[in-house]
Design an enzyme around this catalytic site. Structure first.
Site, short mmCIF file in Angstrom:
data_model
loop_
_atom_site.label_atom_id
_atom_site.label_comp_id
_atom_site.label_asym_id
_atom_site.label_seq_id
_atom_site.Cartn_x
_atom_site.Cartn_y
_atom_site.Cartn_z
N HIS A 283 -0.36 20.63 23.90
CA HIS A 283 -0.43 20.20 25.30
C HIS A 283 0.34 21.13 26.24
CE1 HIS A 283 3.57 18.11 25.37
NE2 HIS A 283 3.31 17.80 24.12
N ASP A 295 8.45 21.53 22.79
CA ASP A 295 7.47 20.48 23.13
C ASP A 295 6.84 20.76 24.46
OD1 ASP A 295 6.02 18.18 23.16
OD2 ASP A 295 7.70 16.86 23.59
N GLU A 329 -0.28 15.05 28.09
CA GLU A 329 0.01 14.32 26.85
C GLU A 329 1.21 13.41 27.03
OE1 GLU A 329 1.88 13.37 23.01
OE2 GLU A 329 2.76 14.54 24.64
N GLU A 330 2.20 13.90 27.79
CA GLU A 330 3.48 13.19 27.82
C GLU A 330 3.42 11.83 28.52
OE1 GLU A 330 5.78 13.86 26.00
OE2 GLU A 330 6.05 16.00 25.72
N ASP A 357 2.00 19.81 17.71
CA ASP A 357 2.86 19.17 18.70
C ASP A 357 4.09 18.57 18.02
OD1 ASP A 357 3.87 18.15 21.03
OD2 ASP A 357 2.53 16.43 21.11
N HIS A 448 12.54 16.40 24.68
CA HIS A 448 12.58 15.72 25.98
C HIS A 448 13.94 15.81 26.67
CE1 HIS A 448 9.01 12.91 24.69
NE2 HIS A 448 8.72 14.19 24.62
ZN LIG Z 1 4.59 17.00 22.73
#
Ligand SMILES: [Zn+2]
Length: 492
Positions: A283, A295, A329-330, A357, A448
């Site tokens: 993503h 990520d 995606e998130e 991912d 994140h």
């Molecule tokens: Zn991800």
């Protein structure tokens, strides 16, 4: 959803879903032709090229340093999309497209949390994605710390008017993430006014980890933020000493109208069966902190470079290999759904979907099939290994042959269970899903957070991931047969 004729066919033939999978897996694979012999030479060339590669990491570093994080709705996401399309063209991919996708537009705004009692102190916080904000001026309330949902349930309505602090120790991501996704609504049902969630990570480094929450439709929406392990355990100690804990929380988070964005796709058309497709990617969006390096900058840049190397080496797989950078995606999954809608009935010609991912730590091999979901849904235990039917067993054996080609880089393990959320809509409709596996030692330390920056991606590990993706996608696109898919119950 697949059209009705499939169900009709199944009923007509009186097939169970697993028997249907056997019928669908045509032409059948001949286990006698061991792919690890057949593809040794091109696989070695791909691995050599990947291990010497510098272009992939250079692109990743540029994406991270110069474009930065890229939340849905942000100008940097649009920049990343345009840049990615140019890079695909530059790498020699054909049919490069950026089909538009409308994405949810959540804006964090200013935010802060402070402990007022028993001492005055700033709390290290990061609002959870899709959270509502506080009223202007914030919320001031007593806090109650709970270690889990059971403890919350026991407190019942006594949490009304309070801020619930979840101090749930990290077990694994799939299990512990339930407090981030469902914690706000569970507390709101009992009258709580806000929640603070201990970050979903094994590592205490005073860094809060964001991520999406999901509000239950029937529950009041209350603000939710992540706090650090250090702060969560401190609040817990205060409560255990009988001290009254009072907190002030201020968040300007809000939704704006859906924003313009796009998936990015490009391909190497197949030499014999261009209509059959192996799709590979990750993503392009990320959270609005750090650089979205592991990520999922690492996933999209490794996928692009893997396919660029196939092209550069002059390999011409029989089927098309299509690189897709899915968007959103998130906090929405709109890119994966849009791609599924875009291909319509051509889903039957998708012979495999590969998603990276899970970060670019040292790869150990790859996973195949929806037999065990990589991340169980919140609150669910990890499903047990299932019984495979004949067709799935044969496909799994084929995966092990492909994995043998990766033994020289210690990535020769084919496991049951692979996929990811962007390819979920494809897998649901019967496309075999695969994903690279890695040692997974540190991914959730950075996930994140402000710390998900390019320095966390080890160049050597990254190159090995390129090698895994290159060999896997090339062999799947060129081999005589195709893997068995398995339509999920949800699609039937
Ligand atoms: Zn991800």
């Amino acid at each position: 959803m697949l059209p009705c004729p499939m169900m009709t066919l199944r009923r007509f033939l009186r097939l169970t879903p697993s028997l249907l999978a056997v019928v669908l897996a045509a032409p059948s694979l001949r286990a006698a032709d061991d792919l690890s012999n057949q593809y040794r030479e091109p696989a070695n060339r791909l691995i050599d090229a990947a291990l010497a590669d510098t272009a992939g990491y250079a692109r990743l570093a540029y994406l991270c340093d110069r474009i930065g994080n890229r939340l849905s709705g942000s100008p940097s996401l649009l920049k990343a999309i345009a840049w990615s399309a140019d890079e695909m063209k530059g790498a020699g991919l054909e049919n490069v497209l950026t089909p538009p996708v409308k994405v949810p537009h959540w804006v964090r705004g200013q935010e802060s949390a402070a402990l007022l009692s028993p001492v005055e102190r700033k709390l290290h916080m990061l609002g959870l994605g899709l959270s509502v904000g506080t009223p202007p001026g914030g919320i001031t309330a007593d806090a109650v710390v709970v270690p889990n949902f059971d403890a919350l349930a026991k407190l019942g309505k006594s949490v009304a008017g309070k801020i619930v602090v979840y101090n749930a120790p990290y077990v694994n991501y799939g299990q512990t993430v339930a407090y981030r996704s469902a914690g706000a609504s569970r507390a709101a049902d009992l009258g709580a006014v806000a929640v603070l969630v201990r970050s979903i990570t094994p590592l205490a480094m005073q860094i809060p980890h964001t991520g999406a929450l999901q509000y239950a439709a029937s529950s009041p929406k209350i603000p939710a933020a992540a706090i650090t392990i250090e702060d969560a355990t401190m609040l817990d100690r205060m409560q255990q000493r009988g001290e009254s804990v009072r907190i002030h929380l201020e968040m300007q988070a809000h939704m704006e109208p859906d924003a313009d964005a796009a998936n990015v796709m490009g391909e190497i058309p197949g030499s014999e069966k261009p209509e059959e497709v192996v799709v590979i990617g990750g993503h392009v969006d990320s959270w609005d902190v750090g650089q979205g390096a592991q990520d999922d900058g690492s996933g999209i840049m490794a996928a692009l470079e893997a396919v660029a190397l196939i092209k550069k080496l002059g390999l011409h797989p029989r089927r098309t290999i299509r690189v897709v950078f899915w968007v959103n995606e998130e906090n929405g999954g709109r890119g994966g759904e849009a791609y599924r809608a875009q291909i319509g009935g051509e889903v039957a010609n998708h012979v495999a979907a590969i998603e990276m991912d899970g970060g670019a730590e040292k790869p150990t091999g790859f996973g195949y099939g929806p037999f065990r979901r990589m991340r169980p849904r919140p609150g669910e235990p990890t499903p047990q290994s299932p019984q495979l039917n004949a067709s799935e067993q044969e496909s799994y054996a084929i995966c092990q042959q492909i994995a043998k080609l990766l033994e020289r880089i210690d990535a020769g393990k084919a496991e049951m269970g692979g996929g990811g959320s962007d390819i979920g809509p494809l897998v649901r409709d019967g496309v075999p899903g695969l994903s690279p596996s890695n040692v997974g030692l540190h991914y959730f330390d950075w996930h994140h957070t402000e710390a998900d920056t390019v320095d966390k991606v080890d160049p050597e590990d990254f190159r090995r991931n390129i090698a895994v993706l290159a060999v896997l996608s090339y062999v799947l696109a060129d081999m005589p047969g195709r893997l068995a898919g398995h339509k999920s119950a949800a699609a039937e």
